[in-house]
Write a protein that holds these residues in place. Structure first.
Motif, mmCIF file in Angstrom:
data_model
loop_
_atom_site.group_PDB
_atom_site.id
_atom_site.type_symbol
_atom_site.label_atom_id
_atom_site.label_comp_id
_atom_site.label_asym_id
_atom_site.label_seq_id
_atom_site.Cartn_x
_atom_site.Cartn_y
_atom_site.Cartn_z
ATOM 1 N N LEU A 272 1.143 -1.361 -0.345
ATOM 2 C CA LEU A 272 0.305 0.024 -0.437
ATOM 3 C C LEU A 272 0.873 1.588 0.202
ATOM 4 C CD1 LEU A 272 -2.280 -1.674 2.889
ATOM 5 C CD2 LEU A 272 -3.035 -1.152 0.093
ATOM 6 N N THR A 274 0.168 4.455 -0.914
ATOM 7 C CA THR A 274 0.241 5.424 0.278
ATOM 8 C C THR A 274 -0.157 5.398 1.815
ATOM 9 O OG1 THR A 274 -1.936 5.381 -1.243
ATOM 10 C CG2 THR A 274 -2.047 7.346 0.127
ATOM 11 N N HIS A 275 0.028 4.130 1.965
ATOM 12 C CA HIS A 275 0.346 3.995 3.495
ATOM 13 C C HIS A 275 1.288 4.687 3.999
ATOM 14 C CE1 HIS A 275 -3.707 2.230 3.574
ATOM 15 N NE2 HIS A 275 -4.247 1.619 4.753
ATOM 16 N N GLN A 457 -2.615 -7.613 7.367
ATOM 17 C CA GLN A 457 -2.145 -7.182 8.514
ATOM 18 C C GLN A 457 -3.675 -7.308 9.600
ATOM 19 O OE1 GLN A 457 -3.939 -3.639 10.551
ATOM 20 N NE2 GLN A 457 -5.974 -4.428 8.688
ATOM 21 N N SER A 459 -4.559 -5.786 12.790
ATOM 22 C CA SER A 459 -5.401 -5.080 13.262
ATOM 23 C C SER A 459 -6.904 -4.149 13.217
ATOM 24 C CB SER A 459 -4.512 -3.805 14.169
ATOM 25 O OG SER A 459 -4.613 -2.891 14.208
ATOM 26 N N ARG A 460 -7.408 -4.206 13.785
ATOM 27 C CA ARG A 460 -8.614 -3.459 13.744
ATOM 28 C C ARG A 460 -8.580 -2.272 13.574
ATOM 29 N NH1 ARG A 460 -14.053 -5.017 13.019
ATOM 30 N NH2 ARG A 460 -14.534 -7.297 13.906
ATOM 31 N N TYR A 461 -7.741 -1.327 13.871
ATOM 32 C CA TYR A 461 -7.174 -0.320 13.830
ATOM 33 C C TYR A 461 -6.345 0.639 11.974
ATOM 34 C CZ TYR A 461 -8.784 -0.149 18.473
ATOM 35 O OH TYR A 461 -9.069 0.283 19.766
ATOM 36 N N GLY A 462 -6.088 -0.743 11.711
ATOM 37 C CA GLY A 462 -5.443 -0.714 10.452
ATOM 38 C C GLY A 462 -4.168 -0.475 10.391
ATOM 39 N N ASN A 463 -3.065 -0.597 9.127
ATOM 40 C CA ASN A 463 -1.863 -0.532 9.339
ATOM 41 C C ASN A 463 -0.774 0.234 10.535
ATOM 42 O OD1 ASN A 463 -2.746 -1.664 6.368
ATOM 43 N ND2 ASN A 463 -0.516 -2.299 6.441
ATOM 44 N N TYR A 478 3.809 4.516 21.555
ATOM 45 C CA TYR A 478 1.980 4.354 20.994
ATOM 46 C C TYR A 478 2.141 3.839 19.486
ATOM 47 C CZ TYR A 478 3.116 9.498 23.253
ATOM 48 O OH TYR A 478 3.630 10.192 24.203
ATOM 49 N N ASN A 481 -1.725 5.629 13.668
ATOM 50 C CA ASN A 481 -2.207 5.072 11.797
ATOM 51 C C ASN A 481 -1.486 4.679 10.924
ATOM 52 O OD1 ASN A 481 -3.939 5.671 9.860
ATOM 53 N ND2 ASN A 481 -5.303 3.510 11.031
ATOM 54 N N LEU A 483 -2.102 5.771 8.130
ATOM 55 C CA LEU A 483 -2.610 6.362 6.730
ATOM 56 C C LEU A 483 -3.667 7.555 7.495
ATOM 57 C CD1 LEU A 483 -4.116 6.284 3.635
ATOM 58 C CD2 LEU A 483 -6.225 5.280 4.674
ATOM 59 N N TRP A 484 -3.290 8.261 8.522
ATOM 60 C CA TRP A 484 -4.214 9.523 9.066
ATOM 61 C C TRP A 484 -3.183 10.135 10.228
ATOM 62 C CZ3 TRP A 484 -8.061 9.566 6.006
ATOM 63 C CH2 TRP A 484 -9.612 8.284 6.311
ATOM 64 N N ASN A 486 -3.860 8.858 13.338
ATOM 65 C CA ASN A 486 -4.174 9.359 14.534
ATOM 66 C C ASN A 486 -3.290 8.188 15.576
ATOM 67 O OD1 ASN A 486 -6.168 9.542 12.531
ATOM 68 N ND2 ASN A 486 -7.124 9.416 14.024
ATOM 69 N N LYS A 488 -2.105 6.313 19.327
ATOM 70 C CA LYS A 488 -2.427 6.389 20.346
ATOM 71 C C LYS A 488 -1.741 5.593 21.579
ATOM 72 C CE LYS A 488 -4.568 1.667 19.727
ATOM 73 N NZ LYS A 488 -5.548 0.115 20.235
#
Lengths: 501, 144
Positions: A272, A274-275, A457, A459-463, A478, A481, A483-484, A486, A488
């Motif tokens: 991916l 873009t990721h 991958q 994870s529910r939270y994405g790559n 941490y 994400n 792509l975005w 974010n 956590k």
């Protein structure tokens, strides 16, 4: 609450079964005011009627509540039916006012491997949910969730150990009791203590050991595990029930490292782009001191992937160090890795911080292996360099990863993990199975990275990738994400705060 | 009252325990609002626990800073204690997810502190709960 934990009694013939040892262990019930007896499996040598009858006679003398689960030996010769006849259900939930004990048969008939199938997994999950408010939560399984040392190749960890480990930690289980490997071992992961019993009365012991059992005492604020040999010698470990959860003093930030894995760079649509480039931009904007790529650089070790990978990964602004995964050294990869990215074993070494790479990849195999020689050299280096912060990075996981069958687990993870914990290595970074996780085992924080830029991958939270901030007093991990961007928090821990009380 | 039908991913009757972030970032009550905002940026969090003498005495969100300081044109040098929320809205760690969602809706809040044996042991935010669905969006936009 006081528990006598015995295991692997292998009740059978005298050539291997030592009834005297079992009697010594059972005598503790009276001597120590034990509230509950737990047997974590392999009650009999081979599940035949004669031995079940013998076992029944012995347990008929017990006057306190007890739990017995079958092990792989008890299910031999169709032994499970006899187990049910003589000892009742192999799975169940025992509830008292203060405690819940969930016991589950993890043995797969006619093999040595362990598994907790979906139905039983749900049973554990539901029982933990129903008993969420019980102050003491205990799970009993024959097979281990966390790799055991001195066990040779790690082949018998539960095949879905990662899911179970995640469940136990999320549900704040206090204690997980197992047996099977005939080697007593205690690990504490976050606030859960994993206790493995040695064999209580079988002559087959490991490492020149003798028969043993565990005495476990759970108090309001601490949990004590005493492993007692039948000769009366003992070793005791004492743990706080919970670690610190509120953090407000951090000290100066010392170092920031980006931790990524399984970029799987290729010209295929599974990579991916873009990721990858979003993540690259984010990492470059985060002012990291170092990036560590824990392998899975390319989709397969072929020239066109390596060319592309070199081109893309050179765009990082900070130094990047690498360790290979199996697929990085497939095909021509073994040569290409060195040609494009340098040595197989890399490190970052400053005055007070060391990130030491370990080569765990094998040709054409997803399995990892470190080996005795490399392990000895590694710990020798770690001991001699003595920086204030020691970290090791490798591709394969040393603790089970959720949502992945345990094929990526390092073959010799039991010994490696034990040494990592004993030597109080500050941080271990891994990057297999494409699922993020971060947990503290003993004094060591173990972090796994998700795939940063591949469709494969879990994870529910994405790559994502991880960032680890090392402060004077605290370490913060941490997940970001790809792509975005974010962020956590996967975990915050005091540096080496695990004090025995 | 919220509808009982929840996204299918959630086990609505599961205790919130499994969804709790069991690590909390705090700020001392005498720290300035600016220091608190810096901490929120540094740790990428929308809320902080306010600590005095090692006890939790209040709660502060980025919304409080916006509403009570920035929007009023005040300087962010006042102590956190002056703008924090003293009434802590909490749920027991063994409550169902459904109950916590209902509490969020009823009190119109996005952060709920989680208690066990009278101690604050974690936090659940609305964002944590909706984050779980993010991957679907991601898969949707990454189709080529």
């Amino acid at each position: 609450m006081k528990i006598l934990h015995i295991s692997d009694t292998h009740i059978g013939e005298k050539d291997h079964y030592n009834e005297e040892s079992l009697r010594i262990a059972l005598k503790e019930i009276e001597d120590n005011d034990i509230n509950m007896l737990i047997h974590s499996g392999d009650l009999t040598q081979d599940g035949n009627l004669k031995y079940y009858k013998k076992a029944r006679e012995i347990f008929d003398e017990i006057e306190i509540p007890y739990i017995i689960i079958p092990g792989n030996h008890d299910k031999r010769s169709g032994g499970l039916s006899l187990f049910k006849e003589y000892f009742g259900s192999p799975n169940g939930v025992f509830e008292s006012q203060d405690a819940v004990v969930i016991y589950v048969d993890s043995a797969v008939p006619d093999t040595d491997v362990g598994r907790v199938g979906m139905v039983k997994y749900d049973m554990i999950k539901e029982a933990l949910a129903e008993n969420s408010s019980k102050p003491i939560k205990i799970v009993v399984l024959h097979h281990h969730t966390v790799p055991i040392p001195k066990a040779g190749r790690e082949r018998n960890v539960l095949s879905n150990a990662g899911d179970l480990l995640e469940l136990f930690l999320k549900a704040d289980v206090d204690l997980v009791l197992s047996g099977h490997r005939h080697y007593p071992n205690v690990h504490r992961i976050e606030n859960t203590v994993f206790v493995n019993a040695g064999t209580t009365s079988d002559k087959k012991t490991r490492y020149g050991d003798i028969n043993s059992y565990n005495l476990i005492q759970i108090e309001e604020n601490r949990l004590k595990v005493k492993t007692k040999r039948v000769d009366g010698s003992k070793k005791e470990k004492c743990f706080p029930r919970t670690d610190k959860r509120i953090f407000y003093e951090f000290g100066e930030k010392i170092f920031r490292v980006a931790h990524l894995s399984n970029t799987f760079i290729s010209s295929s649509s599974k990579f991916l782009q873009t990721h990858f480039f979003n993540a690259l931009k984010i990492i470059n904007s985060l002012d990291c001191d170092l990036a560590i790529h824990c392998g899975g650089i390319v989709e397969e070790g072929i020239n066109q992937n390596y060319e592309l990978a070199k081109n893309y990964l050179d765009k990082f602004d900070m130094p990047v160090i690498y360790t290979p995964a199996g697929r990085d050294i497939n095909y021509l990869g073994y040569e290409l890795f060195s040609e494009y990215f340098g040595k197989m074993v890399q490190s970052y070494d400053s005055e007070d911080i060391l990130f030491q790479g370990v080569s765990s990849a094998q040709y054409d195999s997803p399995e990892g292996y470190i080996g005795e020689t490399q392990r000895e050299k590694l710990f020798e280096k770690l001991e001699n360099s003595k920086p204030t912060f020691n970290s090791v990075f490798l591709h394969h996981n040393i603790l089970p990863i959720p949502h992945a069958r345990e094929k990526g687990l390092l073959e010799d993870s039991g010994d490696f993990l034990r040494e990592i914990v004993n030597k109080k290595i500050d941080l271990v970074l891994t990057g297999t199975s494409s699922h993020p996780s971060a947990m503290k085992i003993g004094d060591t924080i173990v972090v796994n990275a998700n795939s940063m830029s591949s469709v494969y991958q879990r994870s529910r939270y994405g790559n994502s990738f991880n960032v680890i901030d090392i402060y004077e007093k605290v370490i913060v991990v941490y997940e970001i994400n790809s792509l975005w961007g974010n962020r956590k928090i996967l975990g915050v821990w005091e540096r080496n705060n695990l004090k025995e009380v | 009252m919220m509808s009982k039908a929840a996204p299918k991913f959630y086990d609505v009757d599961m205790p919130i325990r499994s969804f709790v972030t069991k690590r909390l970032i705090g700020v001392k009550s005498e720290s300035s609002v600016q220091e608190a905002a810096e901490k929120m940026v540094e740790f990428s969090t929308g809320s902080l626990i306010v600590i005095e003498d090692d006890e939790v005495i209040g709660f502060l969100t980025d919304g409080d800073i916006k509403k009570k300081v920035v929007a009023k044109g005040l300087k962010p040098d006042m102590p956190v204690k002056e703008i924090m929320v003293e009434e802590l809205i909490t749920a027991d760690i063994s409550s169902d997810i459904k109950d916590v969602l209902e509490l969020m809706a009823e009190k119109n809040i996005q952060h709920v502190l989680i208690e066990e044996n009278d101690d604050i042991v974690g936090i659940v935010t609305f964002r944590d709960l909706i984050d779980i669905e993010r991957q679907k969006l991601e898969t949707y936009i990454s189709r080529e």
